[in-house]
Scaffold this motif. Sequence first.
Motif, mmCIF file in Angstrom:
data_model
loop_
_atom_site.group_PDB
_atom_site.id
_atom_site.type_symbol
_atom_site.label_atom_id
_atom_site.label_comp_id
_atom_site.label_asym_id
_atom_site.label_seq_id
_atom_site.Cartn_x
_atom_site.Cartn_y
_atom_site.Cartn_z
ATOM 1 N N ARG A 80 147.650 67.449 40.604
ATOM 2 C CA ARG A 80 146.911 67.133 39.384
ATOM 3 C C ARG A 80 146.420 65.690 39.325
ATOM 4 N N THR A 81 146.747 64.883 40.353
ATOM 5 C CA THR A 81 146.176 63.535 40.384
ATOM 6 C C THR A 81 144.665 63.597 40.561
ATOM 7 N N GLY A 82 144.184 64.667 41.217
ATOM 8 C CA GLY A 82 142.763 64.806 41.455
ATOM 9 C C GLY A 82 142.250 64.042 42.649
ATOM 10 N N ASP B 113 154.346 63.091 38.417
ATOM 11 C CA ASP B 113 153.125 63.634 39.010
ATOM 12 C C ASP B 113 153.340 64.125 40.431
ATOM 13 N N GLY C 16 151.636 72.075 38.983
ATOM 14 C CA GLY C 16 150.449 71.462 39.565
ATOM 15 C C GLY C 16 150.703 70.082 40.144
#
Length: 338
Positions: free
Chosen positions: A8-10, A159, A184
């Motif tokens: 989910r850090t992208g 994260d 995620g």
Amino acid sequence: MRYNVFGRTGHTVSALGFGAMNLPGVPFEQARDALNYALDRGITYIDTAAGYRNSEEIIGDSISHRRSEYFLATKTAQREYEKAKEEIDRSLKRMKTDYVDLLQIHYVNTVQEFQKAMGENGSYRAALEAQREGKVRFIGISGHRPDLLAKWIAPGQFDQVLFHLSLVQPFALDELIPVMNRLGMAKTAMKPLSGGFVQPVEKAFRYTYSQDVHTMISGMVSVDEVKENLAALEREVEAEEKRELESMAANLSAHNCRRCNYCSCPLEIPIPDMMISSVVRRELGLLPKGQAFYEKHKSKIVSCADYEPCREKPLCEEKCPYHLPMQRTIQETAATLA
């Protein structure tokens, strides 16, 4: 080089990451060349820690001028707010950067350590504060107990997780990764060679590479090692090879040790290293580093059988959360060394 979206850090990271823990053990010029060659060849994930001697300084002196080219992860092993806050600022100064992409609460293996780090005056508070100030983008945690990590991440406060995943320690696949997937989270696997014990090297790398992780970090100290690591991952792992590797992992992980280091030996035998390498040593033989380990500790291993306080009840075994037969493993090994 394969690239993956880091949970989910992208952010997008290379499937192979550069582990900088061992760089302090080689000449600076060699370390600098290895880091720059890794970046040149598309490795974009750099992993270090405040506790890795002067590893952070080496990174700062070697590649800080290329800061936009890599995702930078470091760690703090401090458990208290003030000490962690100081360490975070010191890490930024050492690496000559205004921010790190990922700060991990380092080597959390017991409930007591976790509670202290997450408490009102714990290191997690310092990480959150640094994140608000723009010094840290994302917060992760590292440890050697996949079962406990799975519980600790459930509330969604992290994260990313850094965890063991190798032919000899596949346990995160069942105990941790399913929880991370539901959340995620970013998944970083470490020690594909389990600290230099596992061979064949190519199969070890390809096993971890084939699993459900975003990046795996390998401790590299030279251009040649970077080349070797990259060569092992030039082609994707097909289904038949993956089945073969997973069969190997099922066999080589029969020792069942997570390297949590709860055990301690009055003779100072490094029990986790022995447990984890025991099956590899018997089935495949060891890399030179593993052979050197057994030579170094031979006298301690051989003396285990005669250590009087452990004759009736081994002191190490009563501390193991998995109730592993440590004494038997050590004494069986001793019989092959004597």
